[in-house]
Design a protein around this motif. Structure first.
Motif, PDB file in Angstrom:
ATOM      1  N   LYS A 275      35.904  31.055  43.439  1.00 40.01           N
ATOM      2  CA  LYS A 275      34.996  31.441  42.354  1.00 40.01           C
ATOM      3  C   LYS A 275      33.579  31.681  42.843  1.00 40.01           C
ATOM      4  O   LYS A 275      32.939  32.655  42.470  1.00 40.01           O
TER       5      LYS A 275
ATOM      6  N   ILE B  26      33.430  34.985  44.566  1.00 34.59           N
ATOM      7  CA  ILE B  26      33.572  36.171  43.719  1.00 34.59           C
ATOM      8  C   ILE B  26      32.301  36.397  42.893  1.00 34.59           C
ATOM      9  O   ILE B  26      31.863  37.519  42.703  1.00 34.59           O
ATOM     10  N   ILE B  27      31.719  35.281  42.435  1.00 39.44           N
ATOM     11  CA  ILE B  27      30.517  35.384  41.619  1.00 39.44           C
ATOM     12  C   ILE B  27      29.324  35.889  42.423  1.00 39.44           C
ATOM     13  O   ILE B  27      28.422  36.536  41.894  1.00 39.44           O
TER      14      ILE B  27
ATOM     15  N   PRO C   6      26.959  38.085  44.827  1.00 40.57           N
ATOM     16  CA  PRO C   6      26.825  39.546  44.849  1.00 40.57           C
ATOM     17  C   PRO C   6      27.277  40.143  46.178  1.00 40.57           C
ATOM     18  O   PRO C   6      26.493  40.679  46.942  1.00 40.57           O
TER      19      PRO C   6
ATOM     20  N   LYS D 210      30.679  42.390  47.989  1.00 38.11           N
ATOM     21  CA  LYS D 210      31.942  43.088  47.745  1.00 38.11           C
ATOM     22  C   LYS D 210      33.074  42.331  48.412  1.00 38.11           C
ATOM     23  O   LYS D 210      32.876  41.634  49.402  1.00 38.11           O
ATOM     24  N   ARG D 211      34.269  42.533  47.877  1.00 38.17           N
ATOM     25  CA  ARG D 211      35.386  41.722  48.374  1.00 38.17           C
ATOM     26  C   ARG D 211      35.737  42.032  49.816  1.00 38.17           C
ATOM     27  O   ARG D 211      36.134  41.138  50.548  1.00 38.17           O
TER      28      ARG D 211
ATOM     29  N   ASP E 127      43.724  41.186  40.850  1.00 41.67           N
ATOM     30  CA  ASP E 127      42.930  40.309  40.006  1.00 41.67           C
ATOM     31  C   ASP E 127      43.063  38.877  40.477  1.00 41.67           C
ATOM     32  O   ASP E 127      44.094  38.475  40.990  1.00 41.67           O
ATOM     33  N   ILE E 128      41.979  38.129  40.273  1.00 44.95           N
ATOM     34  CA  ILE E 128      42.041  36.694  40.529  1.00 44.95           C
ATOM     35  C   ILE E 128      41.999  36.010  39.179  1.00 44.95           C
ATOM     36  O   ILE E 128      40.981  36.020  38.498  1.00 44.95           O
TER      37      ILE E 128
ATOM     38  N   LYS F 161      41.531  45.650  28.827  1.00 42.47           N
ATOM     39  CA  LYS F 161      42.299  45.067  29.930  1.00 42.47           C
ATOM     40  C   LYS F 161      43.729  44.827  29.470  1.00 42.47           C
ATOM     41  O   LYS F 161      43.968  44.303  28.387  1.00 42.47           O
TER      42      LYS F 161
ATOM     43  N   PHE G 114      47.408  43.152  30.691  1.00 42.31           N
ATOM     44  CA  PHE G 114      48.171  42.360  31.656  1.00 42.31           C
ATOM     45  C   PHE G 114      49.630  42.737  31.500  1.00 42.31           C
ATOM     46  O   PHE G 114      50.235  42.474  30.458  1.00 42.31           O
TER      47      PHE G 114
ATOM     48  N   LYS H  53      35.585  36.821  32.850  1.00 44.67           N
ATOM     49  CA  LYS H  53      36.043  37.064  34.223  1.00 44.67           C
ATOM     50  C   LYS H  53      35.862  38.512  34.639  1.00 44.67           C
ATOM     51  O   LYS H  53      35.626  38.805  35.814  1.00 44.67           O
TER      52      LYS H  53
ATOM     53  N   MET I  33      32.270  38.859  35.549  1.00 42.25           N
ATOM     54  CA  MET I  33      31.934  38.182  36.798  1.00 42.25           C
ATOM     55  C   MET I  33      32.639  38.735  38.018  1.00 42.25           C
ATOM     56  O   MET I  33      32.416  38.253  39.128  1.00 42.25           O
ATOM     57  N   GLY I  34      33.503  39.684  37.827  1.00 43.78           N
ATOM     58  CA  GLY I  34      34.115  40.335  38.976  1.00 43.78           C
ATOM     59  C   GLY I  34      35.461  39.769  39.402  1.00 43.78           C
ATOM     60  O   GLY I  34      35.997  40.177  40.427  1.00 43.78           O
ATOM     61  N   PHE I  35      36.029  38.837  38.638  1.00 43.30           N
ATOM     62  CA  PHE I  35      37.345  38.313  38.989  1.00 43.30           C
ATOM     63  C   PHE I  35      38.435  39.329  38.681  1.00 43.30           C
ATOM     64  O   PHE I  35      39.396  39.471  39.408  1.00 43.30           O
ATOM     65  N   LEU I  36      38.273  39.987  37.541  1.00 40.19           N
ATOM     66  CA  LEU I  36      39.264  40.962  37.106  1.00 40.19           C
ATOM     67  C   LEU I  36      38.589  42.327  37.019  1.00 40.19           C
ATOM     68  O   LEU I  36      37.422  42.421  36.676  1.00 40.19           O
ATOM     69  N   ALA I  37      39.357  43.346  37.337  1.00 43.24           N
ATOM     70  CA  ALA I  37      38.810  44.698  37.215  1.00 43.24           C
ATOM     71  C   ALA I  37      39.164  45.233  35.838  1.00 43.24           C
ATOM     72  O   ALA I  37      40.321  45.194  35.439  1.00 43.24           O
TER      73      ALA I  37
ATOM     74  N   TYR J  80      27.692  47.470  42.731  1.00 38.72           N
ATOM     75  CA  TYR J  80      28.261  46.154  42.425  1.00 38.72           C
ATOM     76  C   TYR J  80      27.323  45.036  42.855  1.00 38.72           C
ATOM     77  O   TYR J  80      27.011  44.130  42.096  1.00 38.72           O
TER      78      TYR J  80
ATOM     79  N   MET K 113      25.475  42.413  40.453  1.00 38.98           N
ATOM     80  CA  MET K 113      25.890  41.011  40.483  1.00 38.98           C
ATOM     81  C   MET K 113      24.759  40.078  40.922  1.00 38.98           C
ATOM     82  O   MET K 113      24.793  38.887  40.628  1.00 38.98           O
TER      83      MET K 113
ATOM     84  N   VAL L 276      32.749  29.805  35.646  1.00 38.72           N
ATOM     85  CA  VAL L 276      33.961  30.121  34.893  1.00 38.72           C
ATOM     86  C   VAL L 276      34.856  28.901  34.864  1.00 38.72           C
ATOM     87  O   VAL L 276      35.116  28.301  35.899  1.00 38.72           O
TER      88      VAL L 276
END
Lengths: 515, 309
Positions: free
Chosen positions: A324, A327-328, A330, A332-333, A513-514, B12, B14, B48, B51-55, B72, B76, B83
């Protein structure tokens, strides 16, 4: 870039503050140290067993033979007295036995007189005694023929002279005469051409030149010179007698090139006294390969450590929820993933460096610097040296290829399954189960596609250091597929495999997705 | 005033189930925004996505004027939050965790880290490993992490979870200070409606993946009860009170006990009724707004499926 670097520093903090990482590195250091120490003891005991620790009980053997001889004489007398029909045959058999026994008694007496071990010794005198034994054996049948064969009678005379000469050589410890004797028998050999004779004669010249006392590292030198002789004859006849896989096949252009280079290397090694690797039963061999073995040994622990970290890299963060805070942030993955990959590479590099310093340091301490033999290779028939340190560094680098590819596999599993136990278990299991899997696959399957079974491609040492006198901790050639696969194929194949696994990991981490 | 957080047409799915259906709302600097909804309504899913967990499958999220699709990292960098439960690296100390997070932002100094640590009241235990922390302490460290880089938008999912009453009050003070003094847009999702009522300036209600509406909390309470709110008048003279109120206000009485009366009346009527009762000789010991009323309002809105139905 700044963010990536920050992520990378964070990953290093996480790795090096993990107690299990430090524990694993300490285990590696301790076990490699222990291994080196034990191998320094065991080489000396192996060698002493071989060269002096075990003595032949020649006196007891001699006494037993004399007793046997007495028994035989009694039985012969009894047979002579008998008049039965098969007594003649029995008599002849007993008389042969008597001659064998006499021969053996002669040899044992010679051993006692000259202080040579009949069995537990490697020396030219032992070789001479073996030859005497052979001549005495041949003489038994020659003497029988001699009564009605002039040629055989001549040979008996000659062989008797040989036995006498060789016995003198053994008694006087006269290496020079032994060499002359050997050359003389080459000269008398009519089965070989003049060119071959020259090669054979040169073998003895080189033997004497490089070891005039005949007492030194006789075995390594002998093996090296035998290689040289074999390579020269192979080139002369145009038939492969060097490579066991292509034995007695006509030389191809490549084979010829290879044998020429190999010859240059062998000559270079003899000239510079780099002979330790030619005799794997010698003390020098154990010493010269000790660093190599320690690296192979330690790499296993590094592999386990890096696979655990790679196999938990993504999955553990997701399981504990610590992902978490990544991801929070700033970033990029792909940067998160890259930082993890870079940190794992750094760990691999650092622990490999630790292993290198450790094994080189320990082996130098225990065995001395004299056994640091450079790797000699050749191109276009000209020998070149790769310094010892560079050679061992290359061994280290090539060993780490396997660690890196398997870690990429662990990382892939960790990213896709998001299950740490599965990722670590499966990758470590494959790492260690590989020899079994490969054996099954390569022995039960055939065809071009077996080249694409990845496991055997890691055996690269033997294909890179082709001019090494021995196979170096490497089982290439054990199974058919790799020996005929070019090194470049393995390198490209493993590279493509690793890149594919990395791309899949990145893709999965970037887009999934996480929850 | 430009919104600090703009959410536009967020969707979104699922599998094949649409979880978020065209959700839009804005949050402005300096306000505390309550994000309400029953379990499974899509609160956490929406958060989420922000916050970038899910697109998101569709829609835009704009943080401080920057769309997360376009830049991004810039978008952010203006966002902070927690969360669900705050989870950190358990084998590392609170300080190490904060330092690691600070590295990922520009301009977070050691002084700032110490300032935040004392703000959340963790100075004493900051050098212990996270695994030794209680849930409340983890919440505090989580908050410290969320506000470390002075974000323009702060999102907290169930922030009072695990906090003791004193902690809840401290949190409320911190959040109100951040919003009203520093102009941070604070978004809180919680089930504790009484807490929301105390903290939030506006609330948005989501149900079944659809945004039912956004209202200032005062309007919401009135709107839900048809412009009336429930007030409790504390008095001993129940009979006298009832006789005074008899007639015009008799319908407003919703609950009678020996100690108080509950009246459902518009906000403006409270002084009038109070005056009448006092003039009639009733002793009034107190007037309170019923805390259950947001809950009622909330239930009403959910059941009706919107503000205007």
């Amino acid at each position: 870039m700044r963010k990536l670097f920050a992520l990378y520093i964070n990953e290093l903090v996480k790795i090096f503050k993990r107690v299990s990482v430090l524990v694993m590195l300490i285990i590696m250091v301790v076990l490699v140290g222990l291994y080196t120490l034990l191998s320094s003891f065991s080489y000396s005991s192996v060698i002493s067993d071989f060269l002096g620790g075990a003595y032949d009980d020649t006196q007891a053997e001699l006494a037993a033979l004399k007793e046997e001889r007495a028994t035989l004489e009694i039985r012969i007398k009894a047979a002579q007295a008998s008049s039965s029909t098969d007594a003649a045959a029995t008599l002849q058999e007993l008389e042969s036995d008597l001659i064998y026994t006499d021969n053996e008694i002669y040899i044992l007496n010679l051993c006692i007189e000259s202080g040579v071990q009949r069995y537990n010794e490697v020396s030219f005198r032992r070789d001479a005694i073996d030859k005497i034994s052979q001549y005495l054996f041949d003489l038994i049948s020659l003497r029988r023929q001699a009564s009605n064969d002039a040629e055989a009678a001549l040979q008996v005379e000659q062989y008797e002279k040989y036995v006498e000469t060789l016995s003198d050589i053994v008694k006087n410890n006269d290496y020079k005469s032994y060499i002359e004797f050997s050359k003389e028998s080459v000269n008398l050999n009519t089965d070989i051409t003049d060119e071959e004779r020259e090669i054979e004669l040169e073998y003895y010249d080189l033997l004497y030149l490089n070891d005039p006392s005949g007492s030194g590292k006789i075995s390594g030198l002998t093996n090296a010179l035998l290689n040289i002789k074999n390579e020269r004859i192979s080139l002369l006849r145009g038939i492969n007698t060097v490579d066991t896989a292509k034995y007695n096949m006509p030389l191809s252009m490549d084979d010829e090139e290879y044998i020429k280079n190999k010859l240059a290397v062998d000559l270079y090694n003899v000239e510079h006294g780099y002979l330790a690797l030619y005799d794997r039963y010698s003390a020098d061999y154990s010493k010269a390969t000790a660093v190599n073995n320690a690296i192979t040994f330690g790499t296993v622990f590094i592999a386990i450590l890096v696979m655990i970290l790679a196999g938990t890299a993504i999955s553990k963060e997701i399981a504990t929820g610590s992902i978490k805070s990544l991801i929070i942030a700033p970033v990029k993955r792909w940067k998160i993933m890259t930082a993890k990959v870079l940190a794992l590479l750094t760990l691999t590099l650092l622990s490999m460096a630790l292993l290198f310093i450790l094994s080189l340091g320990l082996c130098t301490l225990l065995f001395g610097t004299s056994v640091q033999i450079p790797y000699v290779y050749a191109s276009a028939g000209k020998a070149k040296e790769l310094s010892y340190i560079l050679y061992e560094l290359s061994v280290l680098g090539i060993s780490s290829v396997k660690v890196i590819v398997y870690s990429a596999f662990a990382l892939l599993l960790s990213t896709i399954t998001r299950n740490s136990a599965l990722s670590v278990g499966l990758s470590i299991g494959t790492y260690f189960g590989v020899s079994n899997i490969s054996t099954i696959l390569t022995t039960t399957m055939s065809g071009e596609w077996t080249k694409f079974i990845p496991f055997e491609h890691f055996n690269m040492l033997g294909r890179i250091f082709t001019y090494s006198p021995v196979y170096i901790n490497d089982y290439s050639g054990m199974f058919g597929i790799i020996t005929n696969t070019p090194l470049m194929f393995s390198v490209v194949y493993l590279a493509v495999l690793t890149v594919t696994m990395m791309i899949t990991s990145y893709d999965s981490f970037n887009h999934r997705d996480i929850k | 005033m430009e919104a600090a957080l703009q959410i536009k047409g967020l969707c979104k799915v699922f599998g094949h189930v649409p979880i978020i259906k065209n959700v839009s709302f804005d949050v402005y600097p300096g306000e505390v925004f309550g994000f309400l909804g029953p379990n499974g309504a899509g609160k956490t899913t929406t958060i989420k996505m922000v916050m970038g967990f899910l697109a998101p499958d569709k829609g835009d999220i704009i943080i401080n004027g920057t769309n997360i699709k376009e830049n991004y990292e810039k978008a952010m960098s203006n966002l902070g939050g927690i969360v669900e439960n705050p989870e950190m690296y358990k084998d590392l100390t609170g300080r190490t965790n904060l330092k690691m997070y600070a590295r990922l932002h520009d301009g977070v100094t050691d002084e700032r880290i110490n300032e935040v640590i004392s703000l959340v009241g963790m100075s004493q235990r900051i050098d212990e490993k996270i695994k030794k922390y209680s849930l409340g302490m983890k919440q505090r460290i989580g908050l410290a992490q969320a506000i470390l880089h002075k974000p323009r938008v702060l999102i907290l999912d169930e922030p009072t979870n695990g906090l003791d009453p004193a902690g809840i009050k401290e949190l409320r003070d911190i959040l109100c200070h951040l919003a009203h003094n520093d102009g941070v847009a604070v978004i809180i999702s919680s089930h504790l409606l009484s807490e929301m009522e105390l903290m939030c300036d506006r609330v948005g209600i989501i149900s079944n993946g659809t945004m039912l509406g956004v209202k200032p909390i005062k309007d919401l309470l009135e709107h839900a009860n048809g412009g009336t709110v429930s007030f409790r008048f504390l008095t001993n003279d129940i009979d006298l009170s009832l006789s005074i109120l008899n007639g015009k206000f008799s319908k407003a009485v919703t609950n009678v006990t020996s100690g108080y009366l509950d009246l459902s009346i518009p906000f403006e009527c409270v002084p009038l009724i109070n005056k009448k009762l006092v003039e009639g000789g009733v002793s009034i010991y107190g007037i309170t707004q019923n805390t259950a009323s947001l809950e009622e309002a909330f239930m009403n809105i959910i059941q009706r499926g919107g503000f205007d139905a």
